[in-house]
Design a protein around this motif. Structure first.
Motif, short mmCIF file in Angstrom:
data_model
loop_
_atom_site.label_atom_id
_atom_site.label_comp_id
_atom_site.label_asym_id
_atom_site.label_seq_id
_atom_site.Cartn_x
_atom_site.Cartn_y
_atom_site.Cartn_z
N GLN A 249 -5.56 -5.92 0.49
CA GLN A 249 -4.49 -4.84 0.74
C GLN A 249 -2.86 -5.37 0.79
O GLN A 249 -1.86 -4.76 0.57
CB GLN A 249 -4.66 -4.27 2.22
CG GLN A 249 -6.07 -3.37 2.17
CD GLN A 249 -6.16 -2.73 3.68
OE1 GLN A 249 -5.47 -2.84 4.61
NE2 GLN A 249 -7.31 -1.87 3.34
N ARG B 113 -5.47 3.91 7.20
CA ARG B 113 -4.92 2.76 6.73
C ARG B 113 -5.81 1.72 6.54
O ARG B 113 -5.77 0.79 5.81
CB ARG B 113 -4.05 2.35 8.22
CG ARG B 113 -2.53 3.01 8.15
CD ARG B 113 -1.75 2.59 8.99
NE ARG B 113 -1.25 1.27 8.40
CZ ARG B 113 0.07 1.11 7.75
NH1 ARG B 113 0.55 2.12 7.63
NH2 ARG B 113 0.47 0.03 7.42
N MET B 116 -7.10 2.56 3.19
CA MET B 116 -5.70 2.54 2.37
C MET B 116 -5.87 3.87 1.40
O MET B 116 -5.78 3.81 0.03
CB MET B 116 -5.66 1.39 1.67
CG MET B 116 -5.14 0.03 2.31
SD MET B 116 -3.54 0.43 3.23
CE MET B 116 -2.33 -0.45 1.87
N HIS B 136 5.18 5.37 7.12
CA HIS B 136 3.69 4.75 7.23
C HIS B 136 3.93 3.26 6.57
O HIS B 136 3.11 2.75 6.78
CB HIS B 136 2.52 5.64 7.07
CG HIS B 136 2.42 6.42 7.98
ND1 HIS B 136 3.18 7.95 7.83
CD2 HIS B 136 1.61 6.75 8.97
CE1 HIS B 136 2.64 8.79 8.52
NE2 HIS B 136 2.04 8.23 9.61
N LEU B 138 3.89 3.08 3.47
CA LEU B 138 2.86 3.13 2.38
C LEU B 138 3.47 3.52 1.22
O LEU B 138 4.70 4.27 1.24
CB LEU B 138 1.65 4.04 2.86
CG LEU B 138 0.81 3.26 4.07
CD1 LEU B 138 -0.25 4.57 4.26
CD2 LEU B 138 0.33 2.18 3.79
N ARG B 222 0.81 -0.91 0.09
CA ARG B 222 1.68 -1.15 1.04
C ARG B 222 3.00 -1.06 0.13
O ARG B 222 3.32 -1.15 -0.94
CB ARG B 222 1.86 -2.32 1.50
CG ARG B 222 0.71 -2.60 2.65
CD ARG B 222 1.01 -3.71 3.48
NE ARG B 222 -0.06 -4.17 3.90
CZ ARG B 222 -0.55 -5.42 4.02
NH1 ARG B 222 0.03 -6.53 3.80
NH2 ARG B 222 -1.92 -5.86 4.63
#
Lengths: 512, 512
Positions: A249, B113, B116, B136, B138, B222
């Motif tokens: 991630q 999350r 993902m 967030h 992201l 991310r």
């Protein structure tokens, strides 16, 4: 009882392939099945897979097209065959059918360094393909553990994923275009030609039911300049899963991250250091090591132990939770180092013990061994199979527990976690069992599969990750693919109007 | 002439959506077309697109399913509509049809999350979606220049690629699963469920012909921690292409690499610094800048210049070969810096001049401007359109030359090179032309498209990269997709037995 091949068909086949044809019993027996363990159990139970009428070895796509045209006219089912190492029965013979072995379609047609693509015929053997690329400073980045006994075409047909899929993607990410012979005997090229659908995706994973893949154009990469190996002793499985999740991630791209559950860790350790512990664990270790070289004494011990799977699985739960995490980072020297260091940061924060380079290097050295393990355990009157599923990170431990619980009464089960992605990973279960006689062994085997698939579907997991579906998942294809079976039926009718291409694979014919 | 909507249909629609329905002429006119320039030219030529019978605004997938069921029964064609910014006519109304505007399906159903992934309804607007993710921490990594006026569902339906596709992939790489209403009014979920085909790929790029996409589960990343911007003045286009190729083939993952051809470089420069040069080049620059703010004088000048495209294209060939290369590198601070430095090494070796951060930052600031350029040039009695194709690195310059040559007599043409991959990149042509009257303008426009598509097919290029196909590529879909049209026809029959879903899009009905 030999089914005689009809004269007209025989003449037609000979016209196309000359003497590259066999109807001898040994050839027909050899081509009756792939490495699906069920076929082995069938044989042991005195119920071997039916053999094909004949085997042919075409050497060109034109010959393949002519063969399919002939078979469509004569309504002879076709099973395309690569290296026969599929473990799901996708290449199991169809009674009265013809096996087309594609291994003599083995030219590399084009290495285009400017476009970084390679066009290769379907029958090219995997390891030889990778070795050829290596000589050009290239790699496909696709390393299934079957690489020594699988073909490029087989990879595409079964939607394969290699050990480095975290970095390089799965085979479907590598395909630029395909050459396919559809059931009408026509040679087609598919591609994502811009605008509309990606037609490659119709044939990737179709396991010979929609067409025979005869050539593949694949994206290739430069050989990595550097590699960093590492092993970590994780205090718990949960901690190890979290390190894998964090790594992926964060956008890092390690080549390999795989973690063994406590039993599998024990097995990997025993292979690696050759030492055996004492007491209950030592015994378990010896049993597990029995999947390697076996003497008669060990065979008997293995069988006795596997006869009590509940007890064995209980013993396993007493193992320390310690799990081995193996990582390989690669790329430029900078990237390899940084990936390795980033993993180290996550691992140390999770309380891991650094085992140095050795476990990573040991894994690399043994990375293709697994494909040859099977038969030895069968000689002990036991069976063994693998079952790979996939799900999201949050779902991994529940799915792992659910499948283990579901099969605990039947078999010894262990697993590793690999093929890691930002969203989740795959679980690769290995199970082993035995029973009083081959018939009961087969019953136990089938119950195990049913329970494992039921548990996976109930948890929303993907019922396969990289072995394909073949016959092994057929019972649960409708449950998991739902109405997509209607799209499959429509494509089947369009691509294979005579219904001769690997009938019954993926979906049961009555499900369509 | 208003086509009255049949009473039964009207009642049925009202039962489902209440007053979220319109049959007013302004609404029917607004929903008669998307941003396909051909529709604009049709309107100018006094031949506007036929309007739909009605427009409805469902708010849930169940309402969509009910609408489709009703339309299938009543044999009413459906055109699904997102934000209407498609440039290929994919959302152009079908005579006698119903437009289903999906923009009120705009919930984010799930932000997971741990996995993902984010599940979002199809009508969610692109820029708002990205902004929500940003809150967030992201990002989807999908930034089409239409992001301010396109929906998530539209991206998937048209197989879109964003400006950062070199790093994050195209939309088809981002889809985990889909919720789709097929032509029988059933709500389906598709996924790559493990084993067999990837059913998502049936609907990605299908532009509403096989189903209405109502929700999408997408992989997210991310937010990058750091970005490095850079501009390079490349001595030649060839040198710039080579820097892009080298970067991608080294396994680096810049977010953006785009190079403007000499004309487009001039245009970008004029937007960036606001200055205008002297002489012939200065005039050309003013014309090109005319795609921005225009006064009457400039309008007339633009039109006069575009009336002589051969001369203009000749003048362009006299431009210095200098090309602007803009790069954005992102990721961790280390990765962003290393990518930027590696590109610098390639660029300097190729004789490039470092222009510093400014061009990259300027590009970033203007990255979504392009979608709004069109109409201003139309006010000058000119037309403008874009045409994106893709091919391998070795094919890029030949394809660039071939397309330019093919259309040189009709339009002024410029291009940039973006969406770079290890194997090749896309060429994004912009062309502008004029003619004595709207009818002749349309003829010239259609000739230009035909010539450009012919040249692309002849060179083996992909006839689209990220705009989709809609109606604009229909004439060349069979030439480029070949027999895949039969698979499409089979899927169409299976998914849309009544033939009501966006008929005539992608493939001409008579081609199936």
């Amino acid at each position: 009882m030999v089914t005689p091949i009809p004269r007209g068909l025989m003449d037609g086949l000979t016209d196309i392939v000359g003497d590259r044809l066999s109807t001898t019993p040994p050839d027909r027996t050899a081509y009756a099945r792939d490495l699906w363990p069920r076929s082995q159990l069938d044989r042991l139970a005195g119920d071997p897979p039916e053999r094909p009428l004949a085997v042919v070895w075409p050497t060109s796509v034109e010959e393949v097209a002519a063969l399919v045209t002939l078979c469509a006219r004569e309504r002879v089912p076709i099973v395309p065959f690569g290296a026969g190492s599929g473990v799901c029965g996708g290449a199991r013979a169809v009674p009265g059918g013809l096996v087309i072995d594609l291994k003599r379609l083995k030219r590399i047609r084009r290495i285009d360094r400017a476009a970084m693509v390679v066009e290769v015929e379907a029958g090219f053997m995997g390891e030889r393909f990778e070795r050829t690329l290596e000589r050009h400073g290239l790699t496909l980045g696709h390393f299934p553990s079957s690489i020594l006994c699988s073909t490029v075409g087989g990879w595409v047909a079964a939607r394969s994923a290699g050990q480095c899929s975290s970095r390089y993607g799965k085979i479907e990410d590598m395909v630029v275009d395909l050459e396919v012979v559809t059931g009408d005997g026509r040679i087609r090229r598919t591609s994502q030609a811009g605008g509309g659908l990606d037609w490659n995706q119709l044939f990737i994973g179709s396991e010979g039911t929609l067409g025979l893949i005869t050539a593949v154009t694949l994206r290739v990469h430069r050989q990595p300049e550097a590699r960093a190996f590492r092993g970590w002793r994780m205090p718990t499985m949960a901690a190890g899963l979290d390190v894998m999740r964090q790594t992926m991630q964060a956008g890092l791209r390690p080549a390999v991250m795989r973690m063994y559950d406590p039993v599998d860790t024990l097995l990997v350790g025993s292979k690696d250091d050759g030492k055996s512990g004492g007491g209950q664990l030592g015994k378990l270790k010896a049993i597990l090591a029995g999947t390697g070289q076996l003497d008669d004494l060990k065979q008997a011990a293995t069988r006795r132990a596997l006869a009590a799977p509940r007890l064995l699985n209980f013993a396993i739960r007493q193992l320390p939770e310690t799990s081995l995490l193996v990582t390989v980072s690669e790329g430029s020297p900078g990237e390899a180092r940084q990936t390795d260091e980033a993993i180290a940061e996550y691992a140390l924060a999770a309380g891991a013990l650094d085992l140095g380079e050795r476990p990573g290097r040991a894994w690399m050295a043994h990375r293709y061994d697994v494909s040859y393990k099977q038969s030895k355990l069968y000689r002990s009157g036991c069976f063994v199979d693998t079952f790979e599923v996939a799900t999201t990170w949050a779902g991994i431990e529940p799915l792992y527990d659910a499948v283990r619980r579901a099969v605990a009464a039947e078999v010894l089960v262990m697993a590793h976690f690999s093929h890691v992605y930002p969203g989740g990973c795959s679980i690769y279960f290995t199970f082993a069992g035995t029973a009083r006689d081959p018939g009961r062994m087969r019953q136990r085997y089938l119950r195990t599969w049913r329970e494992a698939l039921d548990a996976t579907v109930a948890r929303g997991g993907a019922i396969a990750h990289h072995h394909g579906a073949g016959l092994s998942r057929r019972s649960h294809m409708v449950a998991t693919h739902g109405e997509a079976r209607r799209y499959f039926a429509a494509l089947k009718a369009a691509c294979d109007p005579a219904g001769i291409l690997n009938p019954g694979k993926l979906f049961a014919e009555e499900a369509l």
